[in-house]
Write a protein that holds these residues in place. Structure first.
Motif, mmCIF file in Angstrom:
data_model
loop_
_atom_site.group_PDB
_atom_site.id
_atom_site.type_symbol
_atom_site.label_atom_id
_atom_site.label_comp_id
_atom_site.label_asym_id
_atom_site.label_seq_id
_atom_site.Cartn_x
_atom_site.Cartn_y
_atom_site.Cartn_z
ATOM 1 N N PRO A 69 33.618 115.125 37.432
ATOM 2 C CA PRO A 69 32.612 114.471 38.278
ATOM 3 C C PRO A 69 32.656 114.952 39.736
ATOM 4 N N VAL A 70 31.486 114.959 40.368
ATOM 5 C CA VAL A 70 31.385 115.435 41.753
ATOM 6 C C VAL A 70 32.375 114.726 42.701
ATOM 7 N N PRO A 71 32.553 113.387 42.616
ATOM 8 C CA PRO A 71 33.520 112.751 43.531
ATOM 9 C C PRO A 71 34.934 113.337 43.371
ATOM 10 N N ASP A 72 35.302 113.714 42.129
ATOM 11 C CA ASP A 72 36.614 114.344 41.916
ATOM 12 C C ASP A 72 36.658 115.731 42.558
ATOM 13 N N LEU A 73 35.538 116.434 42.496
ATOM 14 C CA LEU A 73 35.488 117.773 43.097
ATOM 15 C C LEU A 73 35.648 117.679 44.621
ATOM 16 N N ILE A 74 35.134 116.572 45.192
ATOM 17 C CA ILE A 74 35.327 116.353 46.636
ATOM 18 C C ILE A 74 36.823 116.174 46.901
ATOM 19 N N LYS A 75 37.464 115.331 46.062
ATOM 20 C CA LYS A 75 38.918 115.102 46.236
ATOM 21 C C LYS A 75 39.705 116.390 46.053
ATOM 22 N N MET A 76 39.216 117.261 45.164
ATOM 23 C CA MET A 76 39.910 118.523 44.895
ATOM 24 C C MET A 76 39.662 119.553 45.999
ATOM 25 N N GLY A 77 38.832 119.184 46.974
ATOM 26 C CA GLY A 77 38.586 120.087 48.105
ATOM 27 C C GLY A 77 37.549 121.163 47.817
ATOM 28 N N TRP A 78 36.768 121.018 46.731
ATOM 29 C CA TRP A 78 35.735 122.013 46.421
ATOM 30 C C TRP A 78 34.543 121.898 47.372
ATOM 31 N N THR A 79 34.335 120.697 47.880
ATOM 32 C CA THR A 79 33.207 120.464 48.786
ATOM 33 C C THR A 79 33.518 119.212 49.605
ATOM 34 N N THR A 80 32.542 118.799 50.431
ATOM 35 C CA THR A 80 32.758 117.585 51.234
ATOM 36 C C THR A 80 31.644 116.586 50.937
ATOM 37 N N GLN A 81 31.874 115.327 51.267
ATOM 38 C CA GLN A 81 30.846 114.302 51.077
ATOM 39 C C GLN A 81 29.586 114.657 51.867
ATOM 40 N N GLU A 82 29.785 115.215 53.082
ATOM 41 C CA GLU A 82 28.635 115.573 53.929
ATOM 42 C C GLU A 82 27.752 116.601 53.220
ATOM 43 N N LYS A 83 28.405 117.584 52.616
ATOM 44 C CA LYS A 83 27.626 118.634 51.935
ATOM 45 C C LYS A 83 26.887 118.059 50.730
ATOM 46 N N ILE A 84 27.543 117.153 50.008
ATOM 47 C CA ILE A 84 26.881 116.529 48.851
ATOM 48 C C ILE A 84 25.696 115.679 49.326
ATOM 49 N N ASP A 85 25.892 114.947 50.426
ATOM 50 C CA ASP A 85 24.793 114.136 50.974
ATOM 51 C C ASP A 85 23.591 115.028 51.327
ATOM 52 N N ALA A 86 23.890 116.194 51.906
ATOM 53 C CA ALA A 86 22.801 117.114 52.286
ATOM 54 C C ALA A 86 22.097 117.643 51.029
ATOM 55 N N ILE A 87 22.856 117.908 49.973
ATOM 56 C CA ILE A 87 22.259 118.397 48.720
ATOM 57 C C ILE A 87 21.387 117.322 48.082
ATOM 58 N N VAL A 88 21.865 116.085 48.133
ATOM 59 C CA VAL A 88 21.077 114.965 47.590
ATOM 60 C C VAL A 88 19.741 114.853 48.346
ATOM 61 N N ALA A 89 19.813 114.953 49.676
ATOM 62 C CA ALA A 89 18.587 114.842 50.483
ATOM 63 C C ALA A 89 17.650 116.012 50.178
ATOM 64 N N ARG A 90 18.203 117.212 50.032
ATOM 65 C CA ARG A 90 17.369 118.381 49.728
ATOM 66 C C ARG A 90 16.713 118.236 48.349
ATOM 67 N N THR A 91 17.448 117.664 47.402
ATOM 68 C CA THR A 91 16.893 117.458 46.054
ATOM 69 C C THR A 91 15.718 116.485 46.101
ATOM 70 N N ALA A 92 15.916 115.369 46.815
ATOM 71 C CA ALA A 92 14.847 114.352 46.886
ATOM 72 C C ALA A 92 13.588 114.938 47.525
ATOM 73 N N ASN A 93 13.780 115.924 48.421
ATOM 74 C CA ASN A 93 12.651 116.550 49.103
ATOM 75 C C ASN A 93 12.307 117.903 48.475
ATOM 76 N N GLY A 94 12.808 118.125 47.257
ATOM 77 C CA GLY A 94 12.671 119.439 46.603
ATOM 78 C C GLY A 94 11.228 119.903 46.451
#
Ligand code: TXD
Length: 317
Positions: free
Chosen positions: A193-218
């Motif tokens: 799951p994405v939250p685990d990937l954040i914990k694993m250091g693959w990405t950050t919450q900020e980057k996921i938030d930006a991706i979510v916003a970009r998707t909604a405005n896709g």
């Protein structure tokens, strides 16, 4: 065994791309319908002439007579008007409500046993109107939006993690567009799951938030780039995945706009939730538990759809 028959109501950008993909995948013969019968006939002929080159067997035809859709197994509806500068949402609702009325009549008369996929915007209210006006059972009338929204989400997540899009799954609910609700804890890379990937250091919450916003405005991002018209390749591919699951009884679990009858505590309107699509149409609605934040976001999205349905009812069309 006779080939399946797929009718496309609307032969614009998405309609043409649908016909091409259906041919390439040999899902069945295609009948295209448009108020501009020449456009439907011309696109059908053009695609059919690509078939010897690409090596697919598929008969395509086009015109403006509803009788041609008789007995279709699947119908995909893209007919309608886009929003033009100066047009209010009510204007679009009124115009496309009229279009849905005609389409519903045609389907009711000639292909009442079809599985119907609606794509026309504003999606959640248009698919509801189509079902109500055609009188087809709700499990045979669905709206396409979630497959597209989650495909956009998967694309951006795969880019972020530098992994194959095939190994990224995404879970998106709610109405199409701004109020869409992506559930990141059910979105994964190869099951992680994405939250685990954040914990694993693959990405950050900020980057996921930006991706979510970009998707909604896709959709908006593409409209801005194209300057005229809206996305059509990914929307067509998404609807084809839904049609294929029905025609081949694949029982794929796909997010689709469906009529809710008590699921998620909601009733009598269409909104995007995960469903199983097989030979009977919508065979099962998947209900997941929400966190309080997710529930609030889903409720907000449902409220936006319900408001649009109320606006539509007030038009009295
Ligand atoms: O996720 C989603 N659901 C969407 C929805 C993603 C992208 C685009 N989405 C919507 O799909 C978009 O806002 C439009 O409402 C539809 C169709 O998009 P498309 O890009 O294919 O629009 P076009 O190219 O304008 O095509 C619409 C066609 C055009 O050829 C018209 O002549 C025809 O619809 N049309 C009709 N056909 C049959 N019957 C009637 N009454 C009619 N009126 C217009």
């Amino acid at each position: 065994m006779a080939r399946k028959k797929i009718a496309l109501i609307g032969a614009g950008n998405i309609g043409g791309t649908l016909a091409h993909l259906i041919g390439l995948k040999e899902l069945g013969d295609v009948v295209m319908f448009d108020v501009f019968g020449g456009v439907a006939a011309g696109k059908a002929l053009d695609i059919m002439q690509s078939s010897p080159v690409d090596g697919f067997d598929c008969k395509l035809s086009g015109g403006s007579d509803y009788a041609a859709i008789a007995g279709a197994d699947v119908i995909i509806v893209t007919a309608g008007f886009p929003r033009m500068p100066g047009m209010s949402r009510d204007d679009l609702l009124t115009k496309n409500a009229g279009v849905m009325g005609q389409v519903a009549e045609g389907i009711k008369q000639y292909a009442p046993d079809a599985f119907v996929i609606c794509i026309t915007n504003p999606l959640d209210v248009m698919v509801w109107a189509l079902q109500q006006k055609s009188g087809l059972p709700a499990n045979k009338v669905v709206g396409m939006a979630g497959v597209l929204d989650s495909a956009r989400f998967r694309t951006f997540l795969a880019e972020e993690f530098n992994v194959s899009v095939e190994d990224v799954t995404a879970f998106v609910l709610g109405g199409h567009g701004d109020t869409m609700v992506p559930l990141t804890r059910y979105s994964t890379v190869a099951g992680i799951p994405v939250p685990d990937l954040i914990k694993m250091g693959w990405t950050t919450q900020e980057k996921i938030d930006a991706i979510v916003a970009r998707t909604a405005n896709g959709g908006g991002e593409i409209v801005k780039l194209l300057e005229k018209g809206s996305a059509f390749y990914a929307p067509a591919a998404s609807a084809v995945a839904m049609a294929e699951s029905y025609l081949k009884d694949k029982k794929r679990v796909l997010p689709c706009a469906v009529m809710l009858n008590g699921e998620y505590g909601m009733n009598d309107f269409y909104v995007g939730v995960p469903v199983v699509i097989g030979e009977k149409g919508v065979e099962r609605i998947v209900e997941v538990e929400f966190t309080p934040e997710e529930k609030a976001a889903f409720d907000k999205s449902c409220d936006a759809v319900k408001k649009l349905v109320e606006d539509f009812k007030k038009l009295g069309v």
